[in-house]
Motif scaffolding. Structure first.
Motif, PDB file in Angstrom:
ATOM      1  N   ILE A 151     -26.261  42.617  23.268  1.00 52.58           N
ATOM      2  CA  ILE A 151     -25.227  43.480  23.854  1.00 52.58           C
ATOM      3  C   ILE A 151     -24.503  42.758  24.981  1.00 52.58           C
ATOM      4  N   GLU A 152     -25.251  42.063  25.819  1.00 50.79           N
ATOM      5  CA  GLU A 152     -24.649  41.371  26.963  1.00 50.79           C
ATOM      6  C   GLU A 152     -23.787  40.195  26.519  1.00 50.79           C
ATOM      7  N   ILE A 153     -24.246  39.435  25.521  1.00 49.49           N
ATOM      8  CA  ILE A 153     -23.482  38.253  25.122  1.00 49.49           C
ATOM      9  C   ILE A 153     -22.281  38.642  24.261  1.00 49.49           C
ATOM     10  N   GLU A 154     -22.362  39.767  23.569  1.00 46.65           N
ATOM     11  CA  GLU A 154     -21.185  40.292  22.865  1.00 46.65           C
ATOM     12  C   GLU A 154     -20.086  40.623  23.870  1.00 46.65           C
ATOM     13  N   ASP A 155     -20.479  41.258  24.968  1.00 42.59           N
ATOM     14  CA  ASP A 155     -19.518  41.604  26.018  1.00 42.59           C
ATOM     15  C   ASP A 155     -18.892  40.341  26.608  1.00 42.59           C
ATOM     16  N   LEU A 156     -19.721  39.334  26.887  1.00 42.83           N
ATOM     17  CA  LEU A 156     -19.201  38.074  27.436  1.00 42.83           C
ATOM     18  C   LEU A 156     -18.234  37.424  26.458  1.00 42.83           C
ATOM     19  N   ALA A 157     -18.587  37.377  25.187  1.00 40.59           N
ATOM     20  CA  ALA A 157     -17.719  36.757  24.186  1.00 40.59           C
ATOM     21  C   ALA A 157     -16.352  37.429  24.161  1.00 40.59           C
ATOM     22  N   ARG A 168     -19.760  38.856  15.562  1.00 43.33           N
ATOM     23  CA  ARG A 168     -20.992  38.366  14.953  1.00 43.33           C
ATOM     24  C   ARG A 168     -22.211  38.839  15.741  1.00 43.33           C
ATOM     25  N   PHE A 169     -22.134  38.805  17.066  1.00 33.76           N
ATOM     26  CA  PHE A 169     -23.241  39.303  17.882  1.00 33.76           C
ATOM     27  C   PHE A 169     -23.416  40.809  17.691  1.00 33.76           C
ATOM     28  N   GLU A 170     -22.298  41.522  17.549  1.00 36.16           N
ATOM     29  CA  GLU A 170     -22.366  42.957  17.298  1.00 36.16           C
ATOM     30  C   GLU A 170     -23.037  43.229  15.955  1.00 36.16           C
ATOM     31  N   LEU A 171     -22.706  42.434  14.935  1.00 34.36           N
ATOM     32  CA  LEU A 171     -23.320  42.601  13.620  1.00 34.36           C
ATOM     33  C   LEU A 171     -24.821  42.368  13.695  1.00 34.36           C
ATOM     34  N   ALA A 172     -25.235  41.342  14.432  1.00 33.11           N
ATOM     35  CA  ALA A 172     -26.667  41.058  14.586  1.00 33.11           C
ATOM     36  C   ALA A 172     -27.376  42.243  15.216  1.00 33.11           C
ATOM     37  N   ARG A 173     -26.755  42.845  16.228  1.00 35.05           N
ATOM     38  CA  ARG A 173     -27.364  44.006  16.881  1.00 35.05           C
ATOM     39  C   ARG A 173     -27.445  45.184  15.920  1.00 35.05           C
ATOM     40  N   LYS A 174     -26.409  45.387  15.115  1.00 36.49           N
ATOM     41  CA  LYS A 174     -26.413  46.490  14.149  1.00 36.49           C
ATOM     42  C   LYS A 174     -27.470  46.282  13.065  1.00 36.49           C
ATOM     43  N   ILE A 175     -27.643  45.049  12.619  1.00 35.87           N
ATOM     44  CA  ILE A 175     -28.699  44.761  11.644  1.00 35.87           C
ATOM     45  C   ILE A 175     -30.062  45.070  12.261  1.00 35.87           C
ATOM     46  N   LEU A 176     -30.239  44.683  13.494  1.00 35.86           N
ATOM     47  CA  LEU A 176     -31.497  44.931  14.198  1.00 35.86           C
ATOM     48  C   LEU A 176     -31.811  46.416  14.258  1.00 35.86           C
ATOM     49  N   ASP A 177     -30.782  47.240  14.487  1.00 35.27           N
ATOM     50  CA  ASP A 177     -30.983  48.682  14.658  1.00 35.27           C
ATOM     51  C   ASP A 177     -30.786  49.479  13.373  1.00 35.27           C
TER      52      ASP A 177
END
Length: 255
Positions: A151-157, A168-177
């Motif tokens: 979540i933090e690195i998606e915001d930074l990106a 891509r970071f958002e997708l990774a988080r969604k896959i995780l959840d």
């Protein structure tokens, strides 16, 4: 996820799953993999003996079981001094620790060599009989820590103008959840329990460290232009650490 990293995961998971009786050992080569060989070195008690060469993963596992294999663990460094090196072969320093019924512990480490004439890789794993940690490593489920850094690195990106990386970071988080499904067509999943797969695929999706076009390429300069060098470095180190911890848990802790 780079090929050598992925192969270590597949070999460890396949061997562990077979040892636990969950499946037969199976680890078919991928198109870019040519030779996959394993050199077993003689112990110091076998003076004058020659090394034994297993010429494929099946023969490797067969020989391990004959020697009395009782457990196997994947080990990776979770902190890297220079993330730019991750774009090159043989930069991951991963090993498989093998635990035997007689108390012996050995490790296997790979060396990848590219065959330009065939456009494929040849891989040789060599057994190491020394400097093996006696205490077996154990890994905790780091789902919450991985989610937090994603979540933090998606915001930074997003703030440094790297919208593609943010997605891509958002997708990774969604896959995780469980809010998105991973792309399983590209590569076969390692033989790990269903409950571990989301963590593995989320880590794989978020692993954008490499060479040109990676999170190591333009983003650090874009962060520098906005005075966010320190935040970029800290979040990148945390992300890499949690990606590797997630993979280590998903592959190793199958019970």
């Amino acid at each position: 996820m780079k090929g050598e990293y992925y192969q270590l995961c597949r070999l460890t998971a396949a061997a562990k799953s077979a040892l636990l009786g969950a499946s037969e050992f199976e680890c078919e080569p991928i198109a870019y993999e040519n030779k996959i060989e394993f050199e077993f070195r003689p112990s110091i008690l076998e003076c004058g003996a020659k090394s034994t060469l297993a010429k494929n993963p099946d023969k490797w596992y067969e020989y391990l079981t004959k020697k009395g294999l009782r457990d196997i663990k994947l080990v990776l460094p979770v902190e890297v001094g220079d993330r730019n090196l991750l774009g090159y072969a043989n930069a991951y320093n991963g090993v498989m620790l093998c635990y035997f019924k007689n108390g012996d512990i050995t490790s296997f480490a790979p060396v990848w060599e590219f065959d330009k004439s065939l456009n494929v890789w040849n891989i040789r794993y060599t057994e190491n009989l020394e400097l093996i940690p006696y205490v077996k490593p154990y890994y905790e489920d780091n789902t919450d820590a991985l989610r937090e850094v994603l979540i933090e690195i998606e915001d930074l990106a997003g703030r440094i103008g790297c919208g593609g990386f943010a997605k891509r970071f958002e997708l990774a988080r969604k896959i995780l959840d469980g809010e998105a499904e991973p792309n399983t067509e590209k590569l076969a999943a390692p033989k790990i329990p269903e409950r571990n797969l989301r963590l593995f695929y989320a880590a794989d999706t978020a692993d954008l460290f490499g060479a040109m076009g990676s999170w190591n390429d333009s983003p650090p300069f874009m962060a520098h232009e906005k005075g966010l060098d320190k935040e970029y470095d800290e979040l990148s180190a945390r992300l890499l650490k949690n990606i590797r911890l997630a993979v280590l848990y998903a592959v190793n802790e199958q019970r």
